[in-house]
Design a protein around this motif. Sequence first.
Motif: not given
Length: 571
Positions: A87-99, A161-171
Amino acid sequence: MEAYELQQFEGRLSTHSASKEEEEDVQRDCDENEDPKRGGWTTFPFVTATVFALSVAVGGWVSNLIVFLITKFNVKTITATQINNIILGTNNLFPIAGAFIADSFFTSFSVVSAFSFISLLGMIMLTLIATIPTLRPSPCGIGSLITCEAPSKFQYSVLYAALSLASLGLGGTLFTIATMGADQFKNPNDQGVFFNWYFLALYVANVFSFTAIIYIQDNVGWGLGFGICCIANGVGLGVFLLGKRFYRQVKPKGSPFLSIARVLVAAIWKRKMSLEASREKDYYYGVGVLADSPPTKSFRFLNRAALQTEEDEQFEGSYGNSWRLCTVKEVEDLKTLIKIMPLWSTGIFLSTPTGIFSSLTILQALTMDRHLGPHFKIPAASFLVFNLLATAISIFIIDRFILVKYKNLTGQTLTPIQRIGIGHVINIISLIVAALIERRRLGVVRAHSLMNQPGSAVPMSALWLVAPLSVIGIAEAFHFPGQVSLCYEEFPKSLRSTSTAMISLLIGIGFYLSTAVTNLVDRTTNWLPDDINQGRLDNVFWMLVVIGVVNFGYFITCAKFFMYQNQNVGK
């Protein structure tokens, strides 16, 4: 989570390092906006309040996830750390997609609004999981996990599903909103002031999450704890939307990653062409650009991407849409990236031990005496706040005292590579301290015959863990700002907005590798049983020390062969 805070801090450093040319670009972008009354300090309270509220929501579920998985989902301890690292790794990879999305397709406002809503959906689901008994397995104590009911496939599906949505939202939110906030100001000095308040809101929110919300989750109820995060997320989204009519909207300019892809595709497309007889005028420099100098001889294969042919003449004037012809500058920019990648990659193997260490520290704290006085017990996950505080304090001391003193004594400033190297050394020291403390903890376990009593509290203060957490915080204060300074100074100008995102990528990969390393150790040794009192966590830490030493040797080798493109570095 602390790695994520550093990622945000690095964005601030890059903003303060902006060149005059980039400042003019910002000014030009602002002047192009249709309504000159938009933007400025009117937007400040909306953006800052949004950052604070969303940071509270994020910190509230990220910081205590391991404990939630163990105590409420009956997940085994090591499995919980692996899920947490993913989850922490995903949290730091999703911002790349967001940017990427914000730069290429939509405005920052649209991205932040959409992803804040996605984050809210994730928080609603986590709150429901914590309050509805059928969405999680039957409760059991930590000491009896072996006989506990495992989560069903449906319960796991809802959780993921909940963790994925929360991580995607963070990103898509906290990283993008920093850029959007800076876009509201024409004056770079105002941007600097905005970032000061931005990071203040970020740190205050996370300290609140790491203390108050975690305490509520552990001692009052998980439903209430996640509910507060849900409300904070909703408030943040509402405040952000209220400021819509005040925001300055900056149109997407296109992602620099597209240019990189074009060079690679064009070079492969022309792979059979010979470079031996090519001359300076045979290369493409851009529409209306005079030939300056031919491409360098390093990575000559890529030079084919800028080599003009008769078929390429039709793309003259519209080369940006061509995947067959690129400018010499675009080719050289990609070469610069390739040259810096080995040195950049050393940070991955620095983030990997850090990810393992953070997760295992929570497991250690769960077994130790966490009382402060007779009535107050520190939540296990709250110990990570000491790492956050150590990093923040160390950054201030380094910036205000150490760097100034070093320059007064030597007449030069610490180069980014020197700062990274110091971070490597201190990181190794922190892991040695962690191994020694764990050896002492296991000694207390054996002395009190607790090895065959799962869940028994070890009569040793958990405050011992503050030492390695603080030391590793000092290491991060040297390493991550040095890493972002190196990327910002050495990356091509066209990619400087992406330089801080490279640190996010580094951290994300590090957390994913930490999961892989933990899984490998779990499969091949008996060091990580479900009850760590029966294991050898100290051997895991010594293994990380060895990894750190080998990685430091790799770093020294890369640093020796690296040549600064910016000749003013360190002067």
